[in-house]
Write a protein that holds these residues in place. Structure first.
Motif, PDB file in Angstrom:
ATOM      1  N   ALA B  57       0.837  -1.205   0.000  1.00  9.47           N
ATOM      2  CA  ALA B  57       0.000   0.000   0.000  1.00  9.47           C
ATOM      3  C   ALA B  57       0.870   1.253   0.000  1.00  9.47           C
ATOM      4  O   ALA B  57       0.559   2.244  -0.680  1.00  9.47           O
ATOM      5  N   LYS B  58       1.969   1.195   0.721  1.00 15.58           N
ATOM      6  CA  LYS B  58       2.863   2.362   0.779  1.00 15.58           C
ATOM      7  C   LYS B  58       3.494   2.608  -0.593  1.00 15.58           C
ATOM      8  O   LYS B  58       3.627   3.753  -1.028  1.00 15.58           O
ATOM      9  N   HIS B  60       2.167   1.855  -3.427  1.00 14.63           N
ATOM     10  CA  HIS B  60       1.099   2.412  -4.270  1.00 14.63           C
ATOM     11  C   HIS B  60       0.944   3.912  -3.993  1.00 14.63           C
ATOM     12  O   HIS B  60       0.833   4.716  -4.924  1.00 14.63           O
ATOM     13  N   HIS B  61       0.970   4.274  -2.719  1.00 16.76           N
ATOM     14  CA  HIS B  61       0.840   5.689  -2.359  1.00 16.76           C
ATOM     15  C   HIS B  61       2.002   6.494  -2.947  1.00 16.76           C
ATOM     16  O   HIS B  61       1.810   7.598  -3.471  1.00 16.76           O
ATOM     17  N   ALA B 222      -3.147  11.700  -2.809  1.00 14.27           N
ATOM     18  CA  ALA B 222      -2.668  10.331  -3.067  1.00 14.27           C
ATOM     19  C   ALA B 222      -3.241   9.357  -2.037  1.00 14.27           C
ATOM     20  O   ALA B 222      -3.565   8.217  -2.372  1.00 14.27           O
ATOM     21  N   ASP B 225      -6.764   8.534  -3.019  1.00 14.80           N
ATOM     22  CA  ASP B 225      -6.800   7.605  -4.156  1.00 14.80           C
ATOM     23  C   ASP B 225      -6.353   6.194  -3.753  1.00 14.80           C
ATOM     24  O   ASP B 225      -6.849   5.208  -4.299  1.00 14.80           O
ATOM     25  N   THR B 226      -5.401   6.120  -2.834  1.00 17.26           N
ATOM     26  CA  THR B 226      -4.910   4.801  -2.407  1.00 17.26           C
ATOM     27  C   THR B 226      -6.056   3.959  -1.872  1.00 17.26           C
ATOM     28  O   THR B 226      -6.133   2.757  -2.117  1.00 17.26           O
ATOM     29  N   ASP B 231      -4.796  -0.858  -5.190  1.00 14.75           N
ATOM     30  CA  ASP B 231      -3.781  -1.386  -6.091  1.00 14.75           C
ATOM     31  C   ASP B 231      -2.875  -2.318  -5.295  1.00 14.75           C
ATOM     32  O   ASP B 231      -2.857  -2.277  -4.070  1.00 14.75           O
TER      33      ASP B 231
END
Lengths: 244, 320
Positions: B57-58, B60-61, B222, B225-226, B231
Protein backbone atom coordinates in the motif's frame (compact mmCIF):
# COMPACT_ATOMS: atom_id res chain seq x y z
CA UNK A 1 18.74 15.59 40.85
CA UNK A 2 19.03 12.96 43.55
CA UNK A 3 16.76 14.75 45.98
CA UNK A 4 13.58 14.74 43.91
CA UNK A 5 11.00 12.20 45.16
CA UNK A 6 10.61 9.30 42.77
CA UNK A 7 7.42 7.55 41.75
CA UNK A 8 6.16 5.16 39.10
CA UNK A 9 4.43 6.42 35.97
CA UNK A 10 2.42 3.82 34.06
CA UNK A 11 1.69 4.40 30.35
CA UNK A 12 -0.75 2.06 28.61
CA UNK A 13 -0.48 1.52 24.87
CA UNK A 14 -2.97 0.08 22.44
CA UNK A 15 -1.23 -1.67 19.55
CA UNK A 16 -3.77 -1.19 16.78
CA UNK A 17 -2.10 -3.23 14.05
CA UNK A 18 0.62 -5.78 13.51
CA UNK A 19 3.99 -4.68 14.84
CA UNK A 20 7.57 -5.81 14.68
CA UNK A 21 10.32 -5.08 17.22
CA UNK A 22 13.36 -6.89 15.85
CA UNK A 23 15.65 -8.67 18.29
CA UNK A 24 19.29 -7.61 18.55
CA UNK A 25 21.59 -9.99 16.63
CA UNK A 26 18.62 -11.16 14.58
CA UNK A 27 19.37 -11.02 10.87
CA UNK A 28 17.34 -8.54 8.81
CA UNK A 29 16.98 -11.40 6.31
CA UNK A 30 15.31 -13.61 8.88
CA UNK A 31 14.12 -11.28 11.59
CA UNK A 32 12.88 -12.60 14.89
CA UNK A 33 10.94 -10.23 17.08
CA UNK A 34 10.03 -9.68 20.69
CA UNK A 35 6.45 -9.55 21.98
CA UNK A 36 7.00 -5.98 23.17
CA UNK A 37 9.83 -3.44 23.05
CA UNK A 38 12.83 -3.90 25.34
CA UNK A 39 14.18 -1.33 27.80
CA UNK A 40 16.67 0.39 25.46
CA UNK A 41 13.95 0.74 22.82
CA UNK A 42 11.75 2.45 25.40
CA UNK A 43 14.51 4.86 26.43
CA UNK A 44 15.37 5.71 22.82
CA UNK A 45 11.70 6.21 21.96
CA UNK A 46 11.43 8.66 24.85
CA UNK A 47 14.49 10.54 23.60
CA UNK A 48 12.97 10.72 20.12
CA UNK A 49 9.65 11.86 21.53
CA UNK A 50 11.44 14.54 23.56
CA UNK A 51 13.35 15.83 20.54
CA UNK A 52 10.05 16.35 18.76
CA UNK A 53 8.37 18.08 21.69
CA UNK A 54 11.12 20.10 23.32
CA UNK A 55 14.11 20.20 20.98
CA UNK A 56 17.63 18.93 21.45
CA UNK A 57 18.95 21.20 24.18
CA UNK A 58 16.16 20.51 26.67
CA UNK A 59 16.26 16.76 26.11
CA UNK A 60 20.03 16.49 26.21
CA UNK A 61 20.56 18.73 29.23
CA UNK A 62 17.44 18.29 31.34
CA UNK A 63 15.74 15.01 30.45
CA UNK A 64 18.43 12.65 29.23
CA UNK A 65 20.10 12.31 32.68
CA UNK A 66 16.76 10.96 33.94
CA UNK A 67 15.91 8.89 30.89
CA UNK A 68 19.19 6.97 30.90
CA UNK A 69 19.00 6.21 34.60
CA UNK A 70 15.29 5.59 35.26
CA UNK A 71 14.15 2.07 36.05
CA UNK A 72 12.03 0.76 33.17
CA UNK A 73 9.64 -2.14 33.48
CA UNK A 74 7.47 -3.43 30.66
CA UNK A 75 4.29 -5.43 31.02
CA UNK A 76 3.41 -7.17 27.73
CA UNK A 77 -0.10 -7.41 26.26
CA UNK A 78 -2.39 -10.15 27.53
CA UNK A 79 -1.94 -12.22 24.37
CA UNK A 80 0.56 -11.89 21.56
CA UNK A 81 0.42 -13.77 18.26
CA UNK A 82 3.59 -14.07 16.19
CA UNK A 83 3.54 -14.95 12.49
CA UNK A 84 6.43 -15.34 10.12
CA UNK A 85 5.91 -13.27 7.01
CA UNK A 86 7.70 -13.71 3.74
CA UNK A 87 8.70 -10.42 2.14
CA UNK A 88 10.52 -9.38 -0.97
CA UNK A 89 13.74 -7.44 -0.52
CA UNK A 90 15.65 -5.57 -3.15
CA UNK A 91 19.29 -4.72 -3.19
CA UNK A 92 20.94 -2.46 -5.71
CA UNK A 93 24.40 -3.44 -6.88
CA UNK A 94 26.43 -1.15 -9.11
CA UNK A 95 28.43 -3.01 -11.74
CA UNK A 96 30.38 -1.32 -14.51
CA UNK A 97 28.41 1.87 -14.07
CA UNK A 98 25.08 0.05 -14.28
CA UNK A 99 22.78 -0.53 -11.35
CA UNK A 100 21.23 -3.96 -11.08
CA UNK A 101 18.39 -4.55 -8.66
CA UNK A 102 18.59 -7.97 -7.08
CA UNK A 103 15.49 -9.50 -5.52
CA UNK A 104 15.50 -11.96 -2.68
CA UNK A 105 13.13 -13.42 -0.15
CA UNK A 106 13.40 -12.31 3.48
CA UNK A 107 11.51 -13.47 6.54
CA UNK A 108 10.17 -11.17 9.21
CA UNK A 109 7.99 -12.03 12.13
CA UNK A 110 4.99 -9.79 12.73
CA UNK A 111 3.09 -9.65 16.01
CA UNK A 112 -0.53 -8.98 16.79
CA UNK A 113 -1.61 -8.18 20.34
CA UNK A 114 -4.73 -8.36 22.42
CA UNK A 115 -4.82 -6.08 25.44
CA UNK A 116 -2.73 -3.08 26.30
CA UNK A 117 1.00 -3.05 26.83
CA UNK A 118 2.21 -0.99 29.79
CA UNK A 119 5.49 0.84 30.24
CA UNK A 120 6.46 1.73 33.82
CA UNK A 121 9.02 4.45 34.48
CA UNK A 122 10.48 5.25 37.88
CA UNK A 123 10.95 8.98 37.64
CA UNK A 124 11.08 12.19 39.66
CA UNK A 125 7.51 13.17 40.38
CA UNK A 126 8.12 16.94 40.00
CA UNK A 127 8.86 16.16 36.33
CA UNK A 128 5.69 14.15 35.93
CA UNK A 129 4.02 16.52 33.46
CA UNK A 130 7.01 16.56 31.12
CA UNK A 131 7.53 12.81 31.27
CA UNK A 132 3.83 12.18 30.76
CA UNK A 133 3.98 14.30 27.61
CA UNK A 134 6.89 12.19 26.36
CA UNK A 135 5.03 8.96 27.03
CA UNK A 136 1.83 10.20 25.38
CA UNK A 137 3.73 11.35 22.31
CA UNK A 138 5.10 7.91 21.40
CA UNK A 139 3.40 6.71 18.25
CA UNK A 140 5.28 3.52 17.47
CA UNK A 141 7.69 0.95 18.91
CA UNK A 142 10.46 -0.52 16.81
CA UNK A 143 9.54 -0.15 13.15
CA UNK A 144 7.77 3.12 12.37
CA UNK A 145 4.79 1.18 11.03
CA UNK A 146 4.47 -0.65 14.36
CA UNK A 147 1.78 1.73 15.51
CA UNK A 148 1.04 2.46 19.15
CA UNK A 149 -1.57 4.73 20.69
CA UNK A 150 -1.10 5.86 24.28
CA UNK A 151 -4.41 5.34 26.05
CA UNK A 152 -3.54 6.76 29.46
CA UNK A 153 -0.72 7.71 31.78
CA UNK A 154 -1.12 7.58 35.54
CA UNK A 155 0.83 7.12 38.73
CA UNK A 156 0.82 3.42 39.43
CA UNK A 157 3.40 0.96 40.63
CA UNK A 158 4.05 -2.10 38.45
CA UNK A 159 3.14 -5.62 39.36
CA UNK A 160 6.60 -7.18 39.17
CA UNK A 161 5.15 -10.60 38.37
CA UNK A 162 3.70 -9.23 35.12
CA UNK A 163 6.80 -7.49 33.77
CA UNK A 164 9.83 -8.65 31.81
CA UNK A 165 13.03 -9.28 33.80
CA UNK A 166 16.59 -10.24 32.96
CA UNK A 167 16.68 -14.01 33.06
CA UNK A 168 19.60 -14.03 35.50
CA UNK A 169 17.53 -12.17 38.07
CA UNK A 170 14.75 -14.77 38.22
CA UNK A 171 14.72 -17.41 40.89
CA UNK A 172 14.94 -21.12 40.16
CA UNK A 173 11.24 -21.64 40.62
CA UNK A 174 10.47 -19.40 37.67
CA UNK A 175 13.27 -20.79 35.57
CA UNK A 176 11.60 -24.17 35.57
CA UNK A 177 8.58 -22.82 33.73
CA UNK A 178 8.64 -22.25 29.94
CA UNK A 179 8.55 -18.48 29.72
CA UNK A 180 9.26 -16.71 26.45
CA UNK A 181 12.89 -15.53 26.50
CA UNK A 182 14.82 -13.36 24.09
CA UNK A 183 17.78 -11.02 23.93
CA UNK A 184 17.20 -7.32 24.54
CA UNK A 185 19.48 -4.34 24.59
CA UNK A 186 19.69 -2.04 27.57
CA UNK A 187 21.80 1.05 28.24
CA UNK A 188 25.24 0.00 29.46
CA UNK A 189 24.84 1.99 32.68
CA UNK A 190 23.40 5.24 34.01
CA UNK A 191 26.37 7.21 32.73
CA UNK A 192 25.94 6.58 29.01
CA UNK A 193 26.71 9.82 27.17
CA UNK A 194 24.28 11.62 24.89
CA UNK A 195 26.73 11.45 21.97
CA UNK A 196 26.95 7.69 22.31
CA UNK A 197 23.27 7.04 21.69
CA UNK A 198 22.16 9.95 19.50
CA UNK A 199 24.10 9.25 16.32
CA UNK A 200 23.20 12.36 14.36
CA UNK A 201 24.15 14.91 17.00
CA UNK A 202 27.75 15.77 16.17
CA UNK A 203 30.64 13.37 15.87
CA UNK A 204 29.93 10.08 17.55
CA UNK A 205 31.88 9.56 20.75
CA UNK A 206 33.90 6.37 20.57
CA UNK A 207 34.60 5.21 24.08
CA UNK A 208 35.71 1.76 23.00
CA UNK A 209 32.67 0.34 24.77
CA UNK A 210 29.23 -0.06 23.33
CA UNK A 211 26.61 2.19 24.93
CA UNK A 212 24.38 -0.91 25.05
CA UNK A 213 24.62 -4.21 26.80
CA UNK A 214 22.81 -7.31 25.68
CA UNK A 215 20.95 -9.51 28.06
CA UNK A 216 18.50 -12.38 27.90
CA UNK A 217 15.11 -11.30 29.22
CA UNK A 218 12.26 -13.50 30.31
CA UNK A 219 8.75 -12.29 29.50
CA UNK A 220 5.78 -13.34 31.60
CA UNK A 221 4.37 -15.03 28.51
CA UNK A 222 3.99 -18.70 27.83
CA UNK A 223 3.39 -20.37 24.52
CA UNK A 224 -0.10 -21.80 24.23
CA UNK A 225 0.04 -22.80 20.58
CA UNK A 226 2.53 -23.29 17.80
CA UNK A 227 1.38 -24.09 14.32
CA UNK A 228 3.95 -23.80 11.52
CA UNK A 229 4.90 -20.15 11.18
CA UNK A 230 2.43 -19.06 13.88
CA UNK A 231 3.00 -18.87 17.65
CA UNK A 232 0.50 -17.74 20.25
CA UNK A 233 1.69 -16.44 23.63
CA UNK A 234 -0.44 -15.77 26.69
CA UNK A 235 0.51 -13.64 29.69
CA UNK A 236 1.29 -15.83 32.68
CA UNK A 237 2.66 -13.99 35.73
CA UNK A 238 5.94 -15.04 37.29
CA UNK A 239 5.93 -16.46 40.77
CA UNK A 240 6.56 -13.73 43.27
CA UNK A 241 9.15 -15.46 45.39
CA UNK A 242 11.58 -15.79 42.51
CA UNK A 243 11.68 -12.11 41.57
CA UNK A 244 14.33 -9.52 42.47
CA UNK B 1 -4.46 29.54 -6.88
CA UNK B 2 -4.55 27.79 -3.53
CA UNK B 3 -7.53 28.35 -1.23
CA UNK B 4 -6.85 29.72 2.23
CA UNK B 5 -6.73 26.82 4.66
CA UNK B 6 -8.36 27.06 8.05
CA UNK B 7 -7.42 23.78 9.72
CA UNK B 8 -3.88 23.03 10.85
CA UNK B 9 -2.95 19.35 10.82
CA UNK B 10 -0.07 18.12 12.93
CA UNK B 11 -0.89 14.47 12.38
CA UNK B 12 -3.72 12.55 10.78
CA UNK B 13 -4.79 8.94 11.10
CA UNK B 14 -7.16 6.92 8.96
CA UNK B 15 -8.81 3.99 10.72
CA UNK B 16 -10.94 1.97 8.35
CA UNK B 17 -12.75 -1.22 7.57
CA UNK B 18 -12.34 -1.62 3.87
CA UNK B 19 -14.22 -4.28 1.90
CA UNK B 20 -12.43 -5.88 -1.04
CA UNK B 21 -13.95 -8.71 -3.05
CA UNK B 22 -12.11 -11.21 -5.25
CA UNK B 23 -8.62 -9.81 -4.87
CA UNK B 24 -5.08 -11.06 -4.48
CA UNK B 25 -3.48 -7.77 -3.50
CA UNK B 26 -0.67 -9.16 -1.36
CA UNK B 27 0.83 -12.63 -1.43
CA UNK B 28 3.49 -14.57 0.38
CA UNK B 29 4.94 -15.96 -2.83
CA UNK B 30 4.53 -19.07 -4.89
CA UNK B 31 4.86 -22.74 -4.12
CA UNK B 32 6.71 -24.06 -7.10
CA UNK B 33 5.32 -22.69 -10.32
CA UNK B 34 1.74 -23.73 -9.88
CA UNK B 35 0.36 -22.28 -6.68
CA UNK B 36 0.13 -18.73 -5.40
CA UNK B 37 0.24 -18.45 -1.61
CA UNK B 38 -1.90 -15.84 0.11
CA UNK B 39 -0.51 -13.93 3.09
CA UNK B 40 -1.64 -15.11 6.53
CA UNK B 41 -1.37 -13.61 10.00
CA UNK B 42 -2.18 -15.17 13.34
CA UNK B 43 -4.29 -12.87 15.48
CA UNK B 44 -4.12 -12.68 19.25
CA UNK B 45 -7.55 -14.33 19.53
CA UNK B 46 -6.02 -17.46 18.01
CA UNK B 47 -7.55 -17.18 14.55
CA UNK B 48 -5.46 -17.13 11.40
CA UNK B 49 -6.64 -14.50 8.99
CA UNK B 50 -5.94 -13.08 5.58
CA UNK B 51 -3.49 -10.17 5.44
CA UNK B 52 -2.16 -7.63 2.98
CA UNK B 53 1.21 -6.08 3.72
CA UNK B 54 1.53 -2.36 4.36
CA UNK B 55 4.57 -2.22 2.08
CA UNK B 56 2.45 -2.77 -0.99
CA UNK B 57 0.00 0.00 0.00
CA UNK B 58 2.86 2.36 0.78
CA UNK B 59 4.43 1.64 -2.59
CA UNK B 60 1.10 2.41 -4.27
CA UNK B 61 0.84 5.69 -2.36
CA UNK B 62 4.38 6.67 -3.37
CA UNK B 63 3.68 6.05 -7.05
CA UNK B 64 0.49 8.12 -6.91
CA UNK B 65 2.20 10.84 -4.91
CA UNK B 66 4.99 11.22 -7.47
CA UNK B 67 2.33 11.99 -10.08
CA UNK B 68 0.55 14.53 -7.89
CA UNK B 69 3.81 16.23 -6.91
CA UNK B 70 4.95 16.49 -10.50
CA UNK B 71 1.56 17.86 -11.54
CA UNK B 72 1.67 20.56 -8.89
CA UNK B 73 5.20 21.64 -9.72
CA UNK B 74 6.92 20.17 -6.67
CA UNK B 75 10.47 19.13 -7.59
CA UNK B 76 11.48 15.46 -7.66
CA UNK B 77 15.07 14.26 -7.51
CA UNK B 78 16.41 12.36 -10.56
CA UNK B 79 15.87 9.03 -8.75
CA UNK B 80 12.22 9.75 -7.92
CA UNK B 81 11.59 11.07 -11.41
CA UNK B 82 12.46 7.57 -12.57
CA UNK B 83 10.42 6.04 -9.69
CA UNK B 84 13.55 4.46 -8.24
CA UNK B 85 12.43 3.13 -4.85
CA UNK B 86 15.81 3.85 -3.29
CA UNK B 87 15.05 7.54 -3.63
CA UNK B 88 17.95 9.74 -2.41
CA UNK B 89 20.09 6.68 -1.72
CA UNK B 90 20.28 6.12 -5.47
CA UNK B 91 22.02 9.45 -5.95
CA UNK B 92 24.84 9.51 -3.45
CA UNK B 93 27.35 7.76 -5.69
CA UNK B 94 27.03 10.56 -8.23
CA UNK B 95 29.80 13.17 -7.91
CA UNK B 96 27.34 16.09 -7.77
CA UNK B 97 25.52 14.56 -4.78
CA UNK B 98 28.58 13.48 -2.80
CA UNK B 99 28.30 16.04 -0.02
CA UNK B 100 24.55 16.50 -0.07
CA UNK B 101 22.77 17.24 3.21
CA UNK B 102 19.36 16.12 4.47
CA UNK B 103 18.09 19.68 4.07
CA UNK B 104 19.15 19.78 0.41
CA UNK B 105 17.43 16.47 -0.28
CA UNK B 106 14.22 17.67 1.37
CA UNK B 107 14.19 20.92 -0.59
CA UNK B 108 14.88 19.24 -3.90
CA UNK B 109 12.46 16.30 -3.72
CA UNK B 110 8.89 16.13 -2.47
CA UNK B 111 8.82 12.34 -2.61
CA UNK B 112 12.01 11.85 -0.56
CA UNK B 113 10.53 14.32 1.90
CA UNK B 114 7.22 12.46 2.21
CA UNK B 115 8.25 8.82 1.98
CA UNK B 116 11.69 9.08 3.56
CA UNK B 117 15.04 7.67 2.56
CA UNK B 118 18.07 5.97 4.02
CA UNK B 119 21.62 6.58 2.94
CA UNK B 120 23.79 4.25 4.99
CA UNK B 121 27.05 5.43 6.55
CA UNK B 122 30.24 4.06 5.08
CA UNK B 123 33.82 4.04 6.30
CA UNK B 124 36.54 5.16 3.95
CA UNK B 125 38.38 2.32 2.23
CA UNK B 126 41.87 2.85 0.86
CA UNK B 127 41.78 -0.54 -0.85
CA UNK B 128 38.63 0.30 -2.78
CA UNK B 129 39.47 3.98 -3.10
CA UNK B 130 36.16 5.06 -1.56
CA UNK B 131 35.58 7.97 0.76
CA UNK B 132 33.70 7.92 4.05
CA UNK B 133 30.00 8.69 3.86
CA UNK B 134 27.76 10.02 6.57
CA UNK B 135 24.37 8.54 7.32
CA UNK B 136 21.46 10.51 5.90
CA UNK B 137 17.95 9.52 6.81
CA UNK B 138 14.38 10.60 7.13
CA UNK B 139 11.46 8.55 8.40
CA UNK B 140 8.49 8.23 6.14
CA UNK B 141 5.67 10.63 6.94
CA UNK B 142 3.07 8.17 5.67
CA UNK B 143 2.84 4.74 7.29
CA UNK B 144 0.51 1.86 6.49
CA UNK B 145 -0.38 -1.06 8.71
CA UNK B 146 -1.01 -4.57 7.45
CA UNK B 147 -4.62 -4.87 6.31
CA UNK B 148 -6.03 -7.70 8.44
CA UNK B 149 -9.15 -9.60 7.44
CA UNK B 150 -11.89 -9.75 10.06
CA UNK B 151 -11.76 -13.46 10.88
CA UNK B 152 -15.49 -14.04 10.51
CA UNK B 153 -15.69 -11.87 7.39
CA UNK B 154 -12.71 -12.95 5.27
CA UNK B 155 -12.90 -15.87 2.88
CA UNK B 156 -10.90 -17.41 0.12
CA UNK B 157 -11.75 -19.29 -3.06
CA UNK B 158 -9.20 -21.30 -5.01
CA UNK B 159 -9.29 -20.83 -8.76
CA UNK B 160 -7.68 -23.03 -11.33
CA UNK B 161 -6.08 -21.13 -14.20
CA UNK B 162 -4.34 -22.46 -17.23
CA UNK B 163 -1.34 -20.86 -18.83
CA UNK B 164 0.83 -21.65 -21.77
CA UNK B 165 4.43 -22.66 -21.15
CA UNK B 166 7.49 -21.08 -22.68
CA UNK B 167 7.54 -23.52 -25.59
CA UNK B 168 5.10 -25.69 -27.45
CA UNK B 169 6.57 -28.79 -25.79
CA UNK B 170 5.70 -27.50 -22.34
CA UNK B 171 2.08 -27.38 -23.35
CA UNK B 172 -0.62 -26.12 -21.07
CA UNK B 173 0.25 -25.58 -17.39
CA UNK B 174 -2.05 -25.37 -14.42
CA UNK B 175 -1.89 -22.64 -11.83
CA UNK B 176 -3.94 -22.38 -8.65
CA UNK B 177 -4.59 -18.87 -7.48
CA UNK B 178 -6.70 -17.74 -4.57
CA UNK B 179 -9.26 -14.97 -4.81
CA UNK B 180 -9.90 -13.48 -1.38
CA UNK B 181 -12.86 -11.44 -0.24
CA UNK B 182 -13.58 -9.76 3.02
CA UNK B 183 -13.65 -6.79 5.34
CA UNK B 184 -10.16 -5.66 6.33
CA UNK B 185 -8.96 -3.52 9.21
CA UNK B 186 -6.45 -0.97 8.00
CA UNK B 187 -4.70 1.94 9.69
CA UNK B 188 -2.72 4.75 8.10
CA UNK B 189 -0.80 7.53 9.79
CA UNK B 190 0.34 10.73 8.13
CA UNK B 191 2.50 13.15 10.08
CA UNK B 192 2.00 16.36 8.18
CA UNK B 193 4.09 18.45 10.60
CA UNK B 194 7.10 16.61 9.19
CA UNK B 195 6.76 18.11 5.70
CA UNK B 196 9.98 19.89 4.82
CA UNK B 197 11.45 18.94 8.19
CA UNK B 198 14.49 16.88 9.13
CA UNK B 199 12.60 14.77 11.65
CA UNK B 200 15.75 13.38 13.33
CA UNK B 201 16.96 16.82 14.37
CA UNK B 202 13.56 18.51 14.03
CA UNK B 203 15.03 21.25 11.87
CA UNK B 204 12.77 22.94 9.36
CA UNK B 205 14.30 22.86 5.88
CA UNK B 206 11.32 24.38 4.07
CA UNK B 207 9.86 27.40 5.80
CA UNK B 208 7.63 28.62 2.98
CA UNK B 209 4.01 27.83 3.89
CA UNK B 210 2.96 27.65 0.22
CA UNK B 211 5.61 25.06 -0.65
CA UNK B 212 4.68 22.93 2.35
CA UNK B 213 0.99 23.24 1.49
CA UNK B 214 1.52 21.96 -2.07
CA UNK B 215 3.22 18.84 -0.73
CA UNK B 216 0.56 18.34 1.93
CA UNK B 217 -2.22 18.49 -0.64
CA UNK B 218 -0.45 16.04 -2.91
CA UNK B 219 -0.02 13.59 -0.01
CA UNK B 220 -3.70 13.84 0.93
CA UNK B 221 -4.85 13.43 -2.67
CA UNK B 222 -2.67 10.33 -3.07
CA UNK B 223 -3.97 8.96 0.23
CA UNK B 224 -7.56 9.42 -0.91
CA UNK B 225 -6.80 7.61 -4.16
CA UNK B 226 -4.91 4.80 -2.41
CA UNK B 227 -8.08 3.87 -0.55
CA UNK B 228 -10.58 4.58 -3.29
CA UNK B 229 -8.66 2.92 -6.09
CA UNK B 230 -6.98 -0.15 -4.58
CA UNK B 231 -3.78 -1.39 -6.09
CA UNK B 232 -1.26 -4.10 -5.34
CA UNK B 233 -0.40 -7.51 -6.71
CA UNK B 234 -2.35 -9.28 -9.46
CA UNK B 235 -4.51 -6.27 -10.25
CA UNK B 236 -4.09 -6.72 -13.99
CA UNK B 237 -6.53 -9.62 -13.83
CA UNK B 238 -7.88 -9.47 -10.30
CA UNK B 239 -8.59 -5.82 -9.63
CA UNK B 240 -10.56 -5.85 -6.39
CA UNK B 241 -14.18 -4.87 -6.16
CA UNK B 242 -14.27 -2.13 -3.55
CA UNK B 243 -17.62 -2.64 -1.86
CA UNK B 244 -17.37 -0.65 1.32
CA UNK B 245 -15.35 1.78 3.38
CA UNK B 246 -16.25 2.84 6.87
CA UNK B 247 -14.28 4.25 9.74
CA UNK B 248 -12.89 7.52 11.05
CA UNK B 249 -10.29 10.06 10.09
CA UNK B 250 -8.68 11.58 13.15
CA UNK B 251 -6.90 14.92 12.98
CA UNK B 252 -4.55 16.24 15.65
CA UNK B 253 -4.29 19.97 15.04
CA UNK B 254 -1.57 20.68 17.60
CA UNK B 255 1.49 18.74 18.64
CA UNK B 256 0.85 15.10 19.55
CA UNK B 257 -0.32 11.86 18.08
CA UNK B 258 -3.55 11.27 16.19
CA UNK B 259 -4.87 8.09 17.83
CA UNK B 260 -5.05 4.87 15.87
CA UNK B 261 -7.52 2.21 16.94
CA UNK B 262 -7.84 -1.16 15.35
CA UNK B 263 -10.84 -1.65 13.13
CA UNK B 264 -10.78 -5.31 14.18
CA UNK B 265 -12.55 -4.02 17.29
CA UNK B 266 -16.28 -3.79 16.69
CA UNK B 267 -16.79 -0.32 18.23
CA UNK B 268 -13.60 1.30 16.95
CA UNK B 269 -15.39 4.34 15.51
CA UNK B 270 -17.25 4.99 18.79
CA UNK B 271 -14.00 4.67 20.77
CA UNK B 272 -12.25 7.16 18.49
CA UNK B 273 -15.20 9.57 18.58
CA UNK B 274 -15.13 9.46 22.38
CA UNK B 275 -11.59 10.87 22.29
CA UNK B 276 -12.64 13.99 20.36
CA UNK B 277 -11.93 17.32 22.02
CA UNK B 278 -9.15 19.85 22.45
CA UNK B 279 -6.83 19.57 19.50
CA UNK B 280 -8.39 16.29 18.37
CA UNK B 281 -11.02 16.21 15.62
CA UNK B 282 -12.73 13.02 14.52
CA UNK B 283 -14.49 12.62 11.17
CA UNK B 284 -16.49 9.38 11.10
CA UNK B 285 -17.83 8.02 7.81
CA UNK B 286 -19.95 5.08 6.70
CA UNK B 287 -19.57 5.09 2.92
CA UNK B 288 -16.93 5.66 0.27
CA UNK B 289 -18.57 8.91 -0.83
CA UNK B 290 -18.57 10.21 2.75
CA UNK B 291 -14.86 9.36 2.97
CA UNK B 292 -14.29 11.12 -0.34
CA UNK B 293 -16.14 14.23 0.88
CA UNK B 294 -14.06 14.43 4.08
CA UNK B 295 -10.83 14.05 2.13
CA UNK B 296 -11.93 16.75 -0.32
CA UNK B 297 -12.70 19.03 2.61
CA UNK B 298 -9.28 18.38 4.15
CA UNK B 299 -7.63 18.95 0.78
CA UNK B 300 -9.03 22.43 0.51
CA UNK B 301 -9.31 23.45 4.16
CA UNK B 302 -6.17 22.10 5.82
CA UNK B 303 -2.50 22.95 6.00
CA UNK B 304 0.44 21.27 7.72
CA UNK B 305 1.43 22.49 11.20
CA UNK B 306 4.97 23.36 12.03
CA UNK B 307 6.80 21.11 14.48
CA UNK B 308 6.61 21.90 18.18
CA UNK B 309 10.33 22.58 18.40
CA UNK B 310 9.94 25.31 15.77
CA UNK B 311 7.49 27.29 17.83
CA UNK B 312 6.35 30.60 16.56
CA UNK B 313 2.86 32.07 16.57
CA UNK B 314 0.99 30.20 13.88
CA UNK B 315 -2.23 31.73 12.67
CA UNK B 316 -3.72 28.39 11.69
CA UNK B 317 -3.43 26.94 15.17
CA UNK B 318 -5.36 29.87 16.59
CA UNK B 319 -8.20 29.23 14.17
CA UNK B 320 -8.37 25.46 14.48
Amino acid sequence: MNEAPLGWLAAEYHLPATYSCRLPFSSPHSALISPAPGPATVRLALVRSGLELFGRDTVRDALFPWLRAASVLICPPERVALSEQVMRAYKAEAEHGQVILGESVVYRQMAHAHGAMTVYLHVPLPQRETLEALLRNIGYWGQASSFATCLQVNERAPKPTECAWPLRSLGEENLLRPYFCCVHSEFRDARVAWEEVVPFDGPRRRSGRSPFKMEVYAWPLQMVRQDGPHTLLRRTPFRENGLP
Amino acid sequence: MLDTPTLAIYELSVNVRVSWQAHSLSNAGTEGSNRLMPRRQLLADGSVTDACSGSIAKHHHAVLLAEYLAASGVPLCPACQQRDGRRAAALVERPEYKNISVEQILRSCGLCDAHGFLVTAKNASKAQGTEARQRLTKHSLVEFSFALGLPERAHETQHLFTRVGDSKEEGQMLMKMPARSGDYALAVRYMSAGIGVDTDRWRVAIEDDGLRLSRHRAILAALRDTLLSPDGAMTATMLPHLTGLRGAIVVRSAVGRAPLYSALVQDFVERLCAMEGGSLLVFPFETIDAFHAIMEHLLTASAPSLPASHRKPHLLEEHS
